[in-house]
Write an enzyme that holds these catalytic residues in place. Structure first.
Site, mmCIF file in Angstrom:
data_model
loop_
_atom_site.group_PDB
_atom_site.id
_atom_site.type_symbol
_atom_site.label_atom_id
_atom_site.label_comp_id
_atom_site.label_asym_id
_atom_site.label_seq_id
_atom_site.Cartn_x
_atom_site.Cartn_y
_atom_site.Cartn_z
ATOM 1 N N PHE A 24 12.730 35.682 21.150
ATOM 2 C CA PHE A 24 13.243 34.616 22.016
ATOM 3 C C PHE A 24 12.944 34.884 23.482
ATOM 4 O O PHE A 24 12.592 33.959 24.240
ATOM 5 C CB PHE A 24 14.756 34.476 21.809
ATOM 6 C CG PHE A 24 15.349 33.272 22.489
ATOM 7 C CD1 PHE A 24 15.385 32.048 21.843
ATOM 8 C CD2 PHE A 24 15.860 33.347 23.779
ATOM 9 C CE1 PHE A 24 15.919 30.924 22.468
ATOM 10 C CE2 PHE A 24 16.397 32.237 24.405
ATOM 11 C CZ PHE A 24 16.427 31.023 23.752
ATOM 12 N N TYR A 74 12.823 45.888 3.339
ATOM 13 C CA TYR A 74 11.922 44.928 3.983
ATOM 14 C C TYR A 74 10.895 44.420 2.970
ATOM 15 O O TYR A 74 10.053 45.175 2.471
ATOM 16 C CB TYR A 74 11.200 45.551 5.164
ATOM 17 C CG TYR A 74 12.080 45.975 6.319
ATOM 18 C CD1 TYR A 74 13.376 45.496 6.466
ATOM 19 C CD2 TYR A 74 11.606 46.863 7.280
ATOM 20 C CE1 TYR A 74 14.179 45.885 7.520
ATOM 21 C CE2 TYR A 74 12.398 47.257 8.354
ATOM 22 C CZ TYR A 74 13.684 46.774 8.463
ATOM 23 O OH TYR A 74 14.478 47.163 9.521
ATOM 24 N N GLY A 79 14.819 40.196 21.568
ATOM 25 C CA GLY A 79 15.694 39.145 21.052
ATOM 26 C C GLY A 79 15.049 38.331 19.956
ATOM 27 O O GLY A 79 15.107 37.104 19.962
ATOM 28 N N ARG A 80 14.414 39.032 18.979
ATOM 29 C CA ARG A 80 13.683 38.369 17.893
ATOM 30 C C ARG A 80 12.647 37.389 18.439
ATOM 31 O O ARG A 80 12.429 36.320 17.885
ATOM 32 C CB ARG A 80 14.654 37.690 16.937
ATOM 33 C CG ARG A 80 15.512 38.695 16.187
ATOM 34 C CD ARG A 80 16.529 38.061 15.254
ATOM 35 N NE ARG A 80 17.170 39.107 14.458
ATOM 36 C CZ ARG A 80 18.139 39.910 14.909
ATOM 37 N NH1 ARG A 80 18.594 39.756 16.140
ATOM 38 N NH2 ARG A 80 18.643 40.864 14.150
#
Length: 324
Positions: free
Chosen positions: A209, A56, A206-207
């Site tokens: 969403f 990351y 969902g990231r």
């Protein structure tokens, strides 16, 4: 608030963790001061599981998280991962799981984090060229050496989980799990429960969403602009899921994101989701979802709104390493 606790195998953690990736990559520019403030606020609120990885931000995230962890070590269950070779060469998209590399990667992570041990160490993906027994055997040696307390796998399939558990106890499987990504339901989830392996869902929103706040106006550096589910007509088709979720959330007096997160949280006492955020703005909202109690009919309604999701969650190449 005080979060209830759950167990990942024998490892006790707060019922919800914090995914730290977005503080260093994938979701636009990094903000060091806000990230540090968010990490401290999470610990103050009772979150104990902080999740990072060597890849990351190509090491940046471990350094950032380590800065906070070192000052509050006794309060933190520190999780990190190894395996993606782009930490060594950013042009290399492959993975490594050979014994020599497991030890090399662990030493590098300990140095970046500035700690003497990792609480939960994951193989980020299963290396298709190396027997999982070799990878897990090397991770077990790290446990014996006192450098790691517990080990886990990320995006592993049922067969890999069984083979791994025959070598060393596996405390956790970290895989994507949300209303619109349900790959692990069935054989993988059943295998985890047969073996006493806890489940750590990443991207449970969902990231972002499923919060209803994500538009297609992505900033430079936001990886979602290249993910199939966020592109073109797929975005429009998938937004009907959010609209249905909003309608249910309004009836229950919560936000769509809280409802989606509470659904994941309700899938079992062995489930510890790690929603990611790099801002205090959304941290409290996420944590509050950990104590939302949903009736059986609410869970059924929430589950049914997802319907058919348009688009894959990753590119074709990246999907080759999923559920390996």
């Amino acid at each position: 608030m005080t979060l209830p606790t759950r167990k990942l195998g024998e490892l006790e953690v707060g019922a919800q963790g914090l995914g730290c990736m977005g503080m260093s990559q994938s979701y636009g520019p990094a903000d060091r001061d806000e990230s540090i403030a968010t990490l401290n606020a999470a610990l103050d609120a009772g979150v104990t599981l902080l999740d990072t990885a060597d890849v990351y931000g190509l090491g940046h995230n471990e350094q950032l998280v380590g800065e906070v962890v070192r000052a509050r070590r006794s309060e933190v269950v520190l999780a990190t991962k190894f395996g993606f070779k782009r930490i060594l060469d950013k042009s290399d998209q492959g993975v490594r799981g050979d014994a020599a590399y497991v030890k090399q990667a662990c030493e590098a992570s300990l140095k970046r984090l500035g700690v003497d041990h990792i609480d939960l160490y994951y193989a980020h993906r299963i290396d298709p060229a190396v027997p999982v027994e070799e990878t897990v055997g090397a991770m077990g040696e790290l446990v014996k050496a006192g450098k790691v307390r517990y080990i886990g796998l990320s995006e592993a399939g049922a067969e890999s989980l069984r083979r791994a558990a025959a070598v060393h106890p596996i405390s956790a499987l970290q895989s994507e799990w949300s209303l619109w990504t349900r790959d692990i339901e069935g054989e993988i989830l059943d295998t985890c429960r047969q073996l006493g392996i806890g489940i750590v869902p990443f991207s449970p929103l969902g990231r972002g969403f499923l919060t209803g706040r994500v538009t297609q106006d992505f900033t430079e550096g936001d990886s979602r602009r290249n993910l199939p589910r966020f592109m073109g007509e797929n975005y429009d088709r998938n937004y009907t899921i959010v609209e249905a979720l909003k309608a249910l959330a309004d009836k229950l007096g919560v936000t769509p994101g809280q409802l989606a997160l509470a659904w994941v949280q309700s899938q079992g006492s062995d489930v510890v989701p790690i929603p990611g955020t790099k801002r205090r703005t959304y941290l409290g909202e996420n944590i509050a979802a950990a104590t939302i109690e949903l009736a059986a009919d609410d869970l059924a309604k929430i589950s049914s709104v997802a319907g058919e999701v348009a688009g894959e969650r990753y590119s074709t190449e990246a999907l080759k390493l999923v559920n390996g």
